[in-house]
Design an enzyme around this catalytic site. Structure first.
Site, PDB file in Angstrom:
ATOM      1  N   LEU A  89       0.824  -1.213   0.000  1.00 56.70           N
ATOM      2  CA  LEU A  89       0.000   0.000   0.000  1.00 56.70           C
ATOM      3  C   LEU A  89       0.856   1.261   0.000  1.00 56.70           C
ATOM      4  O   LEU A  89       0.443   2.296  -0.495  1.00 56.70           O
ATOM      5  CB  LEU A  89      -0.882   0.036   1.260  1.00 56.70           C
ATOM      6  CG  LEU A  89      -2.014  -0.976   1.344  1.00 56.70           C
ATOM      7  CD1 LEU A  89      -2.644  -0.945   2.732  1.00 56.70           C
ATOM      8  CD2 LEU A  89      -3.058  -0.679   0.286  1.00 56.70           C
ATOM      9  N   GLY A  90       2.023   1.170   0.587  1.00 55.21           N
ATOM     10  CA  GLY A  90       2.859   2.367   0.663  1.00 55.21           C
ATOM     11  C   GLY A  90       4.188   2.008   1.277  1.00 55.21           C
ATOM     12  O   GLY A  90       4.419   0.866   1.664  1.00 55.21           O
ATOM     13  N   GLY A 102      10.368   5.576   5.363  1.00 55.43           N
ATOM     14  CA  GLY A 102      11.818   5.526   5.460  1.00 55.43           C
ATOM     15  C   GLY A 102      12.355   4.092   5.508  1.00 55.43           C
ATOM     16  O   GLY A 102      13.075   3.656   4.617  1.00 55.43           O
ATOM     17  N   PHE A 103      11.996   3.367   6.557  1.00 54.33           N
ATOM     18  CA  PHE A 103      12.469   1.992   6.716  1.00 54.33           C
ATOM     19  C   PHE A 103      11.296   1.031   6.824  1.00 54.33           C
ATOM     20  O   PHE A 103      11.405  -0.022   7.437  1.00 54.33           O
ATOM     21  CB  PHE A 103      13.342   1.875   7.968  1.00 54.33           C
ATOM     22  CG  PHE A 103      14.682   2.522   7.798  1.00 54.33           C
ATOM     23  CD1 PHE A 103      15.743   1.819   7.252  1.00 54.33           C
ATOM     24  CD2 PHE A 103      14.869   3.844   8.166  1.00 54.33           C
ATOM     25  CE1 PHE A 103      16.980   2.422   7.086  1.00 54.33           C
ATOM     26  CE2 PHE A 103      16.101   4.460   7.994  1.00 54.33           C
ATOM     27  CZ  PHE A 103      17.155   3.750   7.451  1.00 54.33           C
ATOM     28  N   ASP A 149       4.393  15.078  14.050  1.00 57.20           N
ATOM     29  CA  ASP A 149       4.519  14.958  12.593  1.00 57.20           C
ATOM     30  C   ASP A 149       3.138  15.046  11.922  1.00 57.20           C
ATOM     31  O   ASP A 149       2.816  14.238  11.044  1.00 57.20           O
ATOM     32  CB  ASP A 149       5.246  13.658  12.231  1.00 57.20           C
ATOM     33  CG  ASP A 149       5.930  13.749  10.869  1.00 57.20           C
ATOM     34  OD1 ASP A 149       6.070  14.876  10.334  1.00 57.20           O
ATOM     35  OD2 ASP A 149       6.320  12.697  10.332  1.00 57.20           O
TER      36      ASP A 149
HETATM   37  N1  ATP Z   1      -3.782   1.681   7.864  1.00 60.84           N
HETATM   38  C1  ATP Z   1      -3.454   1.992   6.610  1.00 60.84           C
HETATM   39  N2  ATP Z   1      -4.342   1.811   5.610  1.00 60.84           N
HETATM   40  C2  ATP Z   1      -4.007   2.128   4.338  1.00 60.84           C
HETATM   41  N3  ATP Z   1      -2.818   2.625   3.956  1.00 60.84           N
HETATM   42  C3  ATP Z   1      -1.883   2.836   4.907  1.00 60.84           C
HETATM   43  C4  ATP Z   1      -2.149   2.526   6.279  1.00 60.84           C
HETATM   44  N4  ATP Z   1      -1.046   2.841   6.995  1.00 60.84           N
HETATM   45  C5  ATP Z   1      -0.147   3.312   6.124  1.00 60.84           C
HETATM   46  N5  ATP Z   1      -0.620   3.323   4.868  1.00 60.84           N
HETATM   47  C6  ATP Z   1       0.096   3.750   3.636  1.00 60.84           C
HETATM   48  O1  ATP Z   1       1.501   3.525   3.815  1.00 60.84           O
HETATM   49  C7  ATP Z   1       2.247   4.757   3.751  1.00 60.84           C
HETATM   50  C8  ATP Z   1       3.407   4.749   4.743  1.00 60.84           C
HETATM   51  O2  ATP Z   1       2.907   4.595   6.084  1.00 60.84           O
HETATM   52  P1  ATP Z   1       3.547   5.342   7.346  1.00 60.84           P
HETATM   53  O3  ATP Z   1       3.418   6.830   7.168  1.00 60.84           O
HETATM   54  O4  ATP Z   1       2.970   4.767   8.582  1.00 60.84           O
HETATM   55  O5  ATP Z   1       5.060   4.883   7.201  1.00 60.84           O
HETATM   56  P2  ATP Z   1       6.354   5.646   7.702  1.00 60.84           P
HETATM   57  O6  ATP Z   1       7.528   4.787   7.444  1.00 60.84           O
HETATM   58  O7  ATP Z   1       6.155   6.079   9.104  1.00 60.84           O
HETATM   59  O8  ATP Z   1       6.312   6.885   6.721  1.00 60.84           O
HETATM   60  P3  ATP Z   1       7.102   8.273   6.826  1.00 60.84           P
HETATM   61  O9  ATP Z   1       8.512   7.950   6.486  1.00 60.84           O
HETATM   62  O10 ATP Z   1       6.385   9.124   5.780  1.00 60.84           O
HETATM   63  O11 ATP Z   1       6.873   8.798   8.220  1.00 60.84           O
HETATM   64  C9  ATP Z   1       1.201   5.846   4.012  1.00 60.84           C
HETATM   65  O12 ATP Z   1       1.551   7.048   3.400  1.00 60.84           O
HETATM   66  C10 ATP Z   1      -0.062   5.236   3.393  1.00 60.84           C
HETATM   67  O13 ATP Z   1      -0.085   5.453   1.999  1.00 60.84           O
END
Ligand code: ATP
Length: 338
Positions: A34-35, A38-39, A179
């Site tokens: 889905l996305g 960073g890590f 954030d």
């Molecule tokens: N519960 C969810 N349902 C649907 N998509 C999600 C969900 N959680 C995260 N995503 C998708 O995954 C991506 C990354 O999630 P998240 O922001 O938690 O990761 P991160 O590593 O903390 O990101 P960042 O480096 O931007 O802080 C989100 O931008 C979103 O597109």
């Protein structure tokens, strides 16, 4: 939900071609990505239910009807990263609010590193899934099509973010999200109702109050903020912190003001500085130089612009608290919903 740590609690299921993830006693099949952050990688998963088995989530109110969830897999290579994930798990477990994404289950496992005898860790975090994407995706798509959310929708989304943040700011002790930005807001369309807005990603969240009493403490805070608070949404006191300062949860109010602007115009009010030759994001922010889209007939009433300006007070002492912001958004909602 304590922080579990065992190779048995979760394991990537190599036997099944790597398509399944175990989190404690529950097994999930990865459907698609889905996305990513960073890590971290976030996957859409479907629960694999063995015949006769009963679902064992701590909070049964979050059991999904169709068995679909989101799993965030975090790759951990250093003790600092491990501590950060543990912190994210601890903080996420503190809150329960309809506008904050709940952590449903988690596990941290040890995995063999690339070097002989070395070990890394992976964390698996289970969340409800929201497939309509983030506020950032939505705001960007609208910007490209030169479309705008109606004023009422802007306020309805914003009100929900305020409600989620209030829950954190009123916690004992007060927590800051640190954030707040459109990329950390999941938006779900609902028939006959305003879109549901849910704040996620508690990886940077922590107790809000910090007493800065020396130059080195100020520099340490700036260094921490550079890593944890997204630059276009980062409050001035986190860019240029005085040697004597009382930092509080109003760093989030700054980010909230930037987010209100972004719901309307698809970007932070300071992001323009990145596109200007010689422009400096930091200077634009510490001087509170907001740039409004040019041209006559703005798509939103001046009251919304003034609302943004009110939250973007470079001086913390002048900046409102979440309760003040909520009173104001409620007033505007009453005005624009008739
Ligand atoms: N519960 C969810 N349902 C649907 N998509 C999600 C969900 N959680 C995260 N995503 C998708 O995954 C991506 C990354 O999630 P998240 O922001 O938690 O990761 P991160 O590593 O903390 O990101 P960042 O480096 O931007 O802080 C989100 O931008 C979103 O597109």
């Amino acid at each position: 939900m304590g922080c579990s740590f065992s190779g048995l609690n979760a394991l990537y299921d190599a036997v099944n071609g790597g398509g399944d993830v175990w989190i404690n006693e529950n097994r999930y099949r990865i459907i698609r990505q889905l996305g990513e952050g960073g890590f971290a990688f976030v996957y859409l998963v479907k629960e694999v239910v063995a015949e006769g088995s009963v679902k064992k989530l701590k909070d049964p109110s979050h059991i999904s009807d169709n068995g679909m969830y989101a799993v965030k897999k975090v790759l951990i290579q250093t003790p600092e990263q491990l501590e950060l994930v543990r912190q994210e798990i601890r903080v996420s477990s503190l809150f329960s609010h309809p506008n904050l994404l709940p952590l449903l289950d988690h596990a941290i496992i040890a995995v063999k590193g690339t070097q002989e005898g070395s070990w890394n860790h992976e964390a698996y975090l289970l969340f409800p899934v929201h497939l309509d994407g983030t506020l950032l995706d939505r705001a960007k798509a609208m910007k490209e099509k030169k479309e705008f959310f109606p004023t009422l929708t802007v306020l309805q989304i914003f009100q929900q973010l305020c409600a989620g943040l209030k829950h954190m700011h009123n916690f004992e002790p007060a927590y800051a999200h640190n954030d707040v930005k459109p990329g950390n807001v999941l938006i779900t369309n609902r028939k006959g109702q305003p879109p549901l807005a849910i704040l996620m990603d508690f990886g940077s969240a922590g107790p809000a109050k910090r007493e800065i009493r020396s130059r080195s403490e100020a520099l340490q805070l700036q260094e921490w903020a550079a890593e944890h608070c997204s630059a276009p949404y980062r409050a001035p006191e986190l860019w240029d912190c005085p040697s004597h300062a009382d930092i509080d949860e109003r760093t989030d109010i700054w980010a909230l003001g930037c987010t209100l602007y972004a719901i309307m115009y698809g970007m932070s009010p300071f992001e323009y500085a990145l596109g200007e030759s010689g422009g400096s994001l930091q200077l634009a922010i510490v001087n509170g130089q907001i740039k409004w889209p040019p041209g006559p007939n703005p798509p939103y009433p001046d009251a919304l612009h003034q609302f943004v300006i009110w939250m973007l007070q470079p001086q913390v002492a002048m900046r409102p608290h979440i309760e003040d912001v909520i009173i104001h958004v409620d007033k505007l909602l009453a005005k624009y919903s008739t």
